[in-house]
Enzyme design. Structure first.
Site, PDB file in Angstrom:
ATOM      1  N   LYS A  63       0.839  -1.205   0.000  1.00  0.00           N
ATOM      2  CA  LYS A  63       0.000   0.000   0.000  1.00  0.00           C
ATOM      3  C   LYS A  63       0.872   1.252   0.000  1.00  0.00           C
ATOM      4  CE  LYS A  63      -3.750   2.537   0.223  1.00  0.00           C
ATOM      5  NZ  LYS A  63      -3.674   3.542   1.212  1.00  0.00           N
ATOM      6  N   GLU A 120       1.010   6.681  -6.687  1.00  0.00           N
ATOM      7  CA  GLU A 120      -0.137   7.598  -6.801  1.00  0.00           C
ATOM      8  C   GLU A 120       0.313   9.058  -6.791  1.00  0.00           C
ATOM      9  OE1 GLU A 120      -3.204   6.831  -3.751  1.00  0.00           O
ATOM     10  OE2 GLU A 120      -3.082   8.974  -3.344  1.00  0.00           O
TER      11      GLU A 120
END
Lengths: 296, 296, 296, 296
Positions: free
Chosen positions: D166, D173
């Site tokens: 993550k 991102e």
């Protein structure tokens, strides 16, 4: 509608296929006799109904210049050239001016989609006058993806705007690819923790913030070669990435990720780095740090 | 003044030489019997007059930790340890706290100058209490370069401040080296224009904005090997560069050039780049661009 | 020796002073009547002994172009123009070709040293033919710093090489400045640890790896305004930094620190960043993260 | 299946909704009485059937630590805690070790999808033992998006692997967002050429290489506020972006685009840049370049 298409390489050939599949009559020319429909550009022009539309799909720069010049000699007032190649937007200004002397119209079209475009449709960014763009809308509609027109096609502005937008699109594309690539290396490096790198990318395809078409392609690539053992970390770059930096510089726009992605490609192609030789030499000078000898 | 010096590697040995040359009595210890003055650290402590001063000059991290712990067992209240190694400033907090339980004082000293320090003197950045710093000022004066004290020595703050300043110094150093190195590559690449790369750097030594000691070292390096033919573009990095980035991140300080210089070193040590393999794979997926096969 | 000097701004005026102080006779022209020696460029040409030497020291680009063109109309075969401004090296090719039609010679000279050059001498990087460079060596010797000629002067190559080297010099300069600036911010941010930021920079002037002329200037600046309270973080950039990036791109040379230093300047001049508005908007879209409203 | 859910903020609340909608019984606890199902964590534990499963969805760091510690006191051997928050993967090691003393199991789950997850499903990256992951698969299946399980869920490795993945996801991102943002600024800057910036992004949604979910969000944002007039270019960053850089540094992975995207956020939050003040001061020192006074 019946158009001419000059340039039947990987992209042009696929585009001819899609155009024909969607009801556009296409006469194509290429120097490669295996793919061409006609023997010469002159034959191509002769085959088209007036006012003629010729889509040019050849390498940017000198080759596009020479095709545009040849067409300028063959076409008439009211005809239209669409440059769908990866030309620099400043070339569009030059081409449009050249053609305008004879009353030939000009549209520049940035085309995205790669080898997938023949099936998926091509993303189109177009520059030119409203009248001309409307006139050849059936061609754009045949090429663009299914779905709402404005999700795969845009009339960006006057001549040059289409290629400007495509240039920026490619600059973004470079940075997106580099972003995933850095993430790949971070996962790949910790094989003590990450037991399934391809599975991780695969699982990002739904629900996550980073899902994208490039991610899907990366998943495909990892399925074919999970450790990229068959591939070398050597990456070319095309004009559009470089022009993006030049435009950024000219317009004082900071582009740290786009430039980083270009520089990473430059480095990827170097057998050894002159700059890092200099750094190694400096460290050796002040710290007595050992250097790796070139013949080690 | 008579001090102990633990660690007689390249730096420590040179420092002993300079200290003795400038009137400081030094008892040195090293595990290497060829250079040590005493057989054990215990002997070293025994040889010193109280209150004792021991300069520790060993690799940062576990080895410095163990030396400080051993000295903690041997020294007494009022004694002083100076850590002159490249410790992380957070280690200083830990060491000072450990020693304070027994009343042993602690100073951290960032030391710059490399192999040249023995002749030129060492740039010193020191953290600790005012009293302790003043007490050992003769040691600092013996080590620092000739000239005004405040041009080669600074008492930066409390414990940890010396190594914090040294860390930042090294972060700057990385970026300075990279800057010259990029310039070198730009000159080197255009041998059609630049006929004398070493001469250009040499000429920058007087009058220009970029003149510096690192430039002088680069000139030396280019005199020894004008094309860096004997040197590989492979560059190690030490903890201090990395800690600089970590501190920048922790304090929200943008450090684009310092980080770029570290990343360039990381890349320089890779045989192939996993990230660039991923980019090559992606290009191949969408554009059908040929990839270099790993066995080409 | 007697030369003409066109352009008596901050740099040109200082150079006239230094040239005269070192025995070169100078007839200067500037549009500013307070500083000019003659009323027109024509008068300047008339005042010089043949073969004439005219040093041009005006802003790069259109103004240098027009001065070179005017001189082209006034000078004769065997005369020489030296462009000492910050012209792009590609302009040198253009100027040399223009002048060669009449047999007028051309040298490009990159000049470094800023306002300090009048006293310290100017670092000089020169491009042109061997004969011409030798002919005006007394001028270069008058301008360059004292010391060995090859430490403040270099004949880099044919026409254009001087300005190419100066361009790279300035690219390096940008990155060096940014490196110190990042270090400054890292020190400045931790006022809990670093109790004397100006003193730290001052102490780096002797013995350290990062000592340089720019460091000395930073020390001076901090002495005048220790917290930079009187100064805004707003930084212009000149053509040479930008051209360095363009040349890097054109030659596939990775320049991450030089580009980072340019981008930092671009950002410094923005009231608000369109890019960061876009990032804020994106975060708000996917995460519901609050955005700062423009009128907050 | 019946689980406990601690933390009913924006994310937790949405997740409870989705879990219930997909057949998972949920007892939720939050300090906010408006949303909680029970008065205390103790009540929550009491409400669950053994072996219990408690999903923790609270801010990473101290708050997660304290919840895990409290649960450690309340749960029994064979129970399971899933940390679905944005914890650093190294915290997972700590939590798992703490809980293992009592035989309590632990899974870390990276959860992506933001406010859209309640409808679209959440992308899940999970670390833990095979047995435990299988045991709570119904929970993961309820949360993840529709479609093949392996396109929205991955069991990445042992404890810590989920949050590591993550973390990397978020690093990517950041860089993706910055890439689009740089492209936005490039288009936005040339309003002389690009007549429809929102339309250009909209048209990239089909067929292009840069199509992605983030692009769709940018299109939405531009529809709401075409010039981002209502939004300030001020962007926070969370732990995961920073940890990505730290991990990159620790593992010698070059991450130029991810770091650039973090630094851009740091800069976006500065009223003025200390670094750029230093650069301005330096330019003023050597070139006499005017500086912008802070009170201009």
């Amino acid at each position: 509608m019946h158009i001419g298409l000059v340039g039947l390489g990987k992209m042009g050939n696929n585009m001819r296929t899609r155009l024909r599949a969607n009801g556009i009559e296409v006469t194509g020319f290429d120097r490669n006799p295996d793919v061409t429909d006609v023997a010469t550009i002159s034959d191509l022009v002769a085959a088209l109904p007036a006012p003629r539309t010729v889509w040019v799909m050849v390498p940017a720069g000198a080759i596009t210049d020479s095709v545009v010049e040849e067409l300028n000699g063959l076409l008439e007032a009211g005809d239209l050239i669409i440059d769908g190649g990866n030309s620099r937007f400043t070339d569009d200004f030059k081409h449009a001016e050249l053609l305008s002397a004879k009353g030939i119209d000009y549209i520049d079209a940035g085309v995205s989609g790669g080898v997938w475009g023949v099936d998926n449709g091509y993303g189109l960014m177009v520059g030119g006058s409203k009248e001309q763009v409307e006139r050849v809308m059936p061609v754009f509609d045949a090429l663009r993806p299914e779905g709402p027109r404005d999700e795969g096609f845009v009339h960006v502005g006057e001549v040059g705007a289409g290629h400007y937008a495509k240039m920026v699109h490619n600059g973004i594309e470079y940075a997106l690819m580099q972003a995933y690539a850095e993430g790949f290396e971070l996962l790949d490096k910790r094989e003590d923790i990450i037991k399934d790198v391809p599975g991780t990318f695969k699982a990002w395809q739904r629900g996550t913030v980073v899902r994208s078409w490039l991610l899907e392609l990366l998943v495909r690539a990892l399925e074919e070669d999970p450790d990229f053992e068959q591939i070398e970390g050597y990456v070319e770059d095309s004009g559009e990435g470089r022009w993006t930096i030049e435009e950024a510089i000219a317009n004082a726009v900071p582009v740290p990720t786009i430039s980083a992605s270009i520089f990473a490609r430059f480095v990827s192609r170097q057998e050894d780095s002159p700059a890092m030789k200099a750094v190694a030499a400096l460290r050796n000078q002040f710290g007595g740090h050992a250097v790796k000898k070139a013949d080690d």
